[in-house]
Design a protein around this motif. Structure first.
Motif, PDB file in Angstrom:
ATOM      1  N   SER A  36       4.976  -6.957   2.900  1.00 50.32           N
ATOM      2  CA  SER A  36       4.719  -7.803   3.617  1.00 50.32           C
ATOM      3  C   SER A  36       4.070  -8.981   2.780  1.00 50.32           C
ATOM      4  O   SER A  36       4.378 -10.300   3.106  1.00 50.32           O
ATOM      5  CB  SER A  36       3.571  -7.378   4.828  1.00 50.32           C
ATOM      6  N   ILE A  37       3.228  -8.599   1.766  1.00 42.88           N
ATOM      7  CA  ILE A  37       2.942  -9.652   0.689  1.00 42.88           C
ATOM      8  C   ILE A  37       4.102 -10.459   0.085  1.00 42.88           C
ATOM      9  O   ILE A  37       4.033 -11.535   0.016  1.00 42.88           O
ATOM     10  CB  ILE A  37       2.125  -9.206  -0.305  1.00 42.88           C
ATOM     11  N   GLY A  38       5.239  -9.676  -0.214  1.00 43.99           N
ATOM     12  CA  GLY A  38       6.315 -10.253  -0.908  1.00 43.99           C
ATOM     13  C   GLY A  38       6.975 -11.232   0.151  1.00 43.99           C
ATOM     14  O   GLY A  38       7.531 -12.502  -0.299  1.00 43.99           O
ATOM     15  N   SER A  90      -0.130   0.162  -0.318  1.00 46.69           N
ATOM     16  CA  SER A  90       1.035   0.769   0.183  1.00 46.69           C
ATOM     17  C   SER A  90       2.282   0.012  -0.084  1.00 46.69           C
ATOM     18  O   SER A  90       2.071  -1.149  -0.398  1.00 46.69           O
ATOM     19  CB  SER A  90       1.009   1.220   1.584  1.00 46.69           C
ATOM     20  N   PRO A  91       3.667   0.747  -0.259  1.00 44.82           N
ATOM     21  CA  PRO A  91       4.725  -0.145  -0.459  1.00 44.82           C
ATOM     22  C   PRO A  91       4.881  -1.065   0.779  1.00 44.82           C
ATOM     23  O   PRO A  91       5.145  -2.150   0.694  1.00 44.82           O
ATOM     24  CB  PRO A  91       5.789   1.158  -0.176  1.00 44.82           C
ATOM     25  N   TYR A 150       1.106  -6.889   7.537  1.00 42.93           N
ATOM     26  CA  TYR A 150       0.164  -6.847   6.276  1.00 42.93           C
ATOM     27  C   TYR A 150      -1.123  -6.046   6.989  1.00 42.93           C
ATOM     28  O   TYR A 150      -1.551  -5.218   6.461  1.00 42.93           O
ATOM     29  CB  TYR A 150       0.048  -8.236   5.714  1.00 42.93           C
ATOM     30  N   ARG A 151      -1.701  -6.692   7.957  1.00 46.40           N
ATOM     31  CA  ARG A 151      -2.983  -6.052   8.405  1.00 46.40           C
ATOM     32  C   ARG A 151      -2.768  -4.446   8.882  1.00 46.40           C
ATOM     33  O   ARG A 151      -3.875  -3.854   8.679  1.00 46.40           O
ATOM     34  CB  ARG A 151      -3.063  -6.843   9.798  1.00 46.40           C
ATOM     35  N   GLN A 152      -1.756  -4.135   9.412  1.00 53.75           N
ATOM     36  CA  GLN A 152      -1.543  -2.912   9.547  1.00 53.75           C
ATOM     37  C   GLN A 152      -1.218  -1.701   8.574  1.00 53.75           C
ATOM     38  O   GLN A 152      -1.130  -0.509   8.806  1.00 53.75           O
ATOM     39  CB  GLN A 152      -0.628  -2.651  10.821  1.00 53.75           C
ATOM     40  N   THR A 206      10.604   1.784  -3.871  1.00 54.51           N
ATOM     41  CA  THR A 206      12.352   1.980  -3.569  1.00 54.51           C
ATOM     42  C   THR A 206      12.642   1.416  -2.326  1.00 54.51           C
ATOM     43  O   THR A 206      11.459   1.209  -1.345  1.00 54.51           O
ATOM     44  CB  THR A 206      12.606   3.462  -3.830  1.00 54.51           C
ATOM     45  N   GLU A 207      13.740   1.175  -2.186  1.00 51.01           N
ATOM     46  CA  GLU A 207      14.219   0.637  -0.878  1.00 51.01           C
ATOM     47  C   GLU A 207      13.774   1.464   0.079  1.00 51.01           C
ATOM     48  O   GLU A 207      13.424   1.077   1.526  1.00 51.01           O
ATOM     49  CB  GLU A 207      15.694   0.811  -0.966  1.00 51.01           C
ATOM     50  N   ALA A 208      13.855   2.981   0.059  1.00 47.77           N
ATOM     51  CA  ALA A 208      13.448   3.930   1.166  1.00 47.77           C
ATOM     52  C   ALA A 208      12.045   3.735   1.549  1.00 47.77           C
ATOM     53  O   ALA A 208      11.876   3.884   2.857  1.00 47.77           O
ATOM     54  CB  ALA A 208      13.868   5.240   0.793  1.00 47.77           C
ATOM     55  N   ASP A 209      11.260   3.572   0.695  1.00 44.74           N
ATOM     56  CA  ASP A 209       9.665   3.184   0.941  1.00 44.74           C
ATOM     57  C   ASP A 209       9.749   2.125   1.935  1.00 44.74           C
ATOM     58  O   ASP A 209       8.619   2.212   2.700  1.00 44.74           O
ATOM     59  CB  ASP A 209       8.976   2.623  -0.240  1.00 44.74           C
ATOM     60  N   TRP A 210      10.466   1.143   1.800  1.00 42.31           N
ATOM     61  CA  TRP A 210      10.193  -0.002   2.595  1.00 42.31           C
ATOM     62  C   TRP A 210      10.752   0.112   4.185  1.00 42.31           C
ATOM     63  O   TRP A 210      10.191  -0.107   5.267  1.00 42.31           O
ATOM     64  CB  TRP A 210      10.908  -1.446   2.201  1.00 42.31           C
TER      65      TRP A 210
END
Lengths: 403, 170
Positions: free
Chosen positions: A71-73, A65-66, A58-60, A268-272
């Motif tokens: 990380s929030i999720g 951004s996705p 999250y920090r980085q 999208t999945e790819a973003d992650w």
């Protein structure tokens, strides 16, 4: 409520409510896949390790951004039980306010993004103890405000909000900058020129008189000169804007709950997946992380011993107060009636008893760990103490950092 | 309403007589802003000084006449530390606004800053957070139009009991 034990579930499942009771856990498929992949790359990681890992991710990540949403999720999933306990503790104190458990839960959990932003990783506490405090405060604030807002006339409400709250409500209503500035200036002209001579009470404030409107219009006209895009306005127009502003502020406090829980994201999945690779902790870092966690656990066991001692040294009335407050979750009013004390003296004595315990930990920390009690340290330790007191007295099987 | 304030913060009842007297005295000021500054600060200093003097008898109120006409805030002095009280009547605790004087004028500058909500309807004073001078310097946004430092509520330490613990620990 069934507490989650499975690592992947802890970072990917969200509490569901049925007939306003906690029920099943719903898995978010994308978080589930993301967590499964992560565990495959680092199978030795514990729950604490993954919490630290996602906090670091999250920090980085860059804002909005996705990767940040991902990380929030995970962290929102991780904090579900904490949120539930925190909310359960506040709810019996709501008094006459009508709000469902599930709504209270949503109000608190939707604070996760702000909470993460403010969380200071260098604090001696972990995220859960900090979140326990923040969730409780967030819900209490919301309840206090809703109660007050129901008492207020539109003109009273406008006198009882901050400028920030006004601007936030206007942004939430999709106002453009020019319209926001008009409303903002009108509000400033109102609040700095209109007050009652008789009483500071504001709830039933009536509409300004013609005489006040003259002052308000003149003040608006002076201040608007700094804003070339705001033109002159009549009292009638100002009144219309202000009443509309009051409406926006009111509905801002009763938001349609935009839940983080199982929210269909825009990524999208790819973003992650793309982002995950860069965030990997190296094996060496992993080792250090685990050592830190172990060291912290040992310290926390010692802290618990210190606390047990400190409680046993309190006098009987103080012990009784703590029991009533934490075990029976009695309100201060209720305690005052039962012990036949004025309410302010209950709150004073409770605060005193609690601060004796806090000081015992601070002294121990200074003597054995050589931690000097700065504001941040005290805040972190106090959060740990609060979480521990809540679970110690209720003896509910509730995982806390000091167990 | 008190019961919705955690014991880690501080809630004090405002006696009706004190509230009415402060409002009467505030009427000598011309602008509504100045009247509110006077009323809120008068109540905050009076009640908090009385409350804290039980534990810290050496505590004093810093008297500087007529500042409330221009600036919100008042100061309690405790063992060479200056605690700046920043009262507000806003029910939403969404931000803390600090006049730049409290940071930038050396003789005025505070060591600690307490956010105080005063509710004249419910007759409650509520300390809902605090900050140190360093925290403000590192976290606040400066607003050049109003000449204030502004902080989001989440940047404050919500556990006010910790502040009394620091002061009595040393």
């Amino acid at each position: 409520m069934r507490q989650r034990k499975d690592l992947i579930e802890i970072f990917a499942a969200f509490l569901q409510f049925e007939s306003d009771q906690p029920g099943l856990w719903a898995i978010d498929p994308r978080l589930h896949r993301s967590m499964t992949r992560s565990v495959q790359t680092e199978p030795r990681g514990s729950e604490d390790f993954w919490a630290t890992y996602w906090l670091r991710a999250y920090r980085q990540s860059t804002a909005q951004s996705p990767a940040q949403r991902q990380s929030i999720g995970h962290l929102a999933a991780y904090l579900q039980e904490t949120c539930f306990w925190s909310v359960s503790r506040v709810m019996p104190r709501m008094g006459s306010i009508q709000m469902k458990l599930s709504d209270c839960f949503q109000v608190a959990i939707s604070d996760v993004p702000k909470l993460l932003q403010a969380f200071d990783v260098s604090k001696p506490t972990g995220l859960k103890a900090y979140a326990n405090t923040v969730f409780g405060n967030c819900l209490r604030d919301c309840l206090r405000q809703r109660k007050e807002i129901d008492f207020c006339s539109d003109w009273g409400l406008l006198q009882k909000i901050s400028r920030k709250r006004l601007r936030d409500a206007l942004v939430a209503s999709n106002f453009d900058a020019a319209r926001s500035d008009r409303y903002d200036l009108a509000w400033q002209a109102l609040t700095s020129n209109y007050s009652s001579v008789q009483s500071p009470k504001l709830r039933t404030t009536a509409a300004p008189t013609a005489e006040h409107w003259e002052l308000i219009v003149a003040s608006f006209d002076r201040e608007r000169q700094k804003f070339p895009h705001v033109s002159a306005a009549t009292a009638k127009e100002l009144e219309q804007w202000l009443l509309d502003a009051a409406k926006k502020v009111r509905s801002y406090l009763y938001p349609t709950v935009n839940s983080l829980n199982v929210k269909k994201g825009e990524d999208t999945e790819a973003d992650w997946e793309g982002d995950l690779v860069g965030n990997d902790l190296s094996p060496l870092e992993h080792l250090e992380e685990q050592e830190n966690i172990t060291a912290r656990q040992i310290q926390q066991q010692q802290m618990v011993t210190v606390l047990h001692n400190a409680i046993s040294l309190l006098d009987a009335p103080s012990q009784q107060l703590l029991t009533l407050y934490y075990q029976e979750n009695a309100t201060q009013q209720n305690i005052a009636e039962r012990l036949d004390l004025p309410q302010y003296s209950v709150s004073r004595k409770l605060t005193k008893a609690r601060s004796t315990l806090l000081k015992a930990i601070l002294v121990w920390g200074q003597d054995t760990l050589h931690i000097s009690p700065t504001s941040d340290v005290i805040d972190g330790i106090s959060a740990l103490l609060e979480e521990w007191l809540e679970s110690f007295y209720t003896r509910i099987d509730r995982p806390t950092e000091l167990s | 309403m008190n019961q919705l304030i955690p014991i880690t913060q501080l809630a004090l009842p405002i006696p009706a007589a004190i509230s009415e007297l402060a409002w009467q005295q505030a009427q000598t000021h011309h602008s509504a802003d100045a009247r509110w500054n006077f009323y809120l600060n008068q109540i905050a200093t009076e009640l908090l000084a009385e409350y804290l003097q039980e534990d810290f008898p050496q505590l004093q109120i810093w008297q500087e006449s007529n500042i409330w006409q221009f600036v919100n805030g008042s100061v309690l002095q405790l063992n060479h530390k200056r605690i700046v009280l920043l009262p507000s009547r806003a029910i939403d605790q969404s931000e803390l606004v600090i006049a730049q004087e409290w940071l930038d004028i050396p003789d005025w500058a505070g060591d600690y800053f307490i956010a105080v909500h005063i509710d004249p309807d419910a007759e409650i004073l509520h300390c809902w957070g605090y900050l140190t001078h360093q925290m403000i310097e590192s976290k606040a946004r400066y607003d050049p139009i109003d000449r204030t430092y502004n902080l989001d509520a989440h940047s404050l330490i919500a556990d006010v009991s910790g502040l009394w613990a620091i002061r009595s620990h040393r």
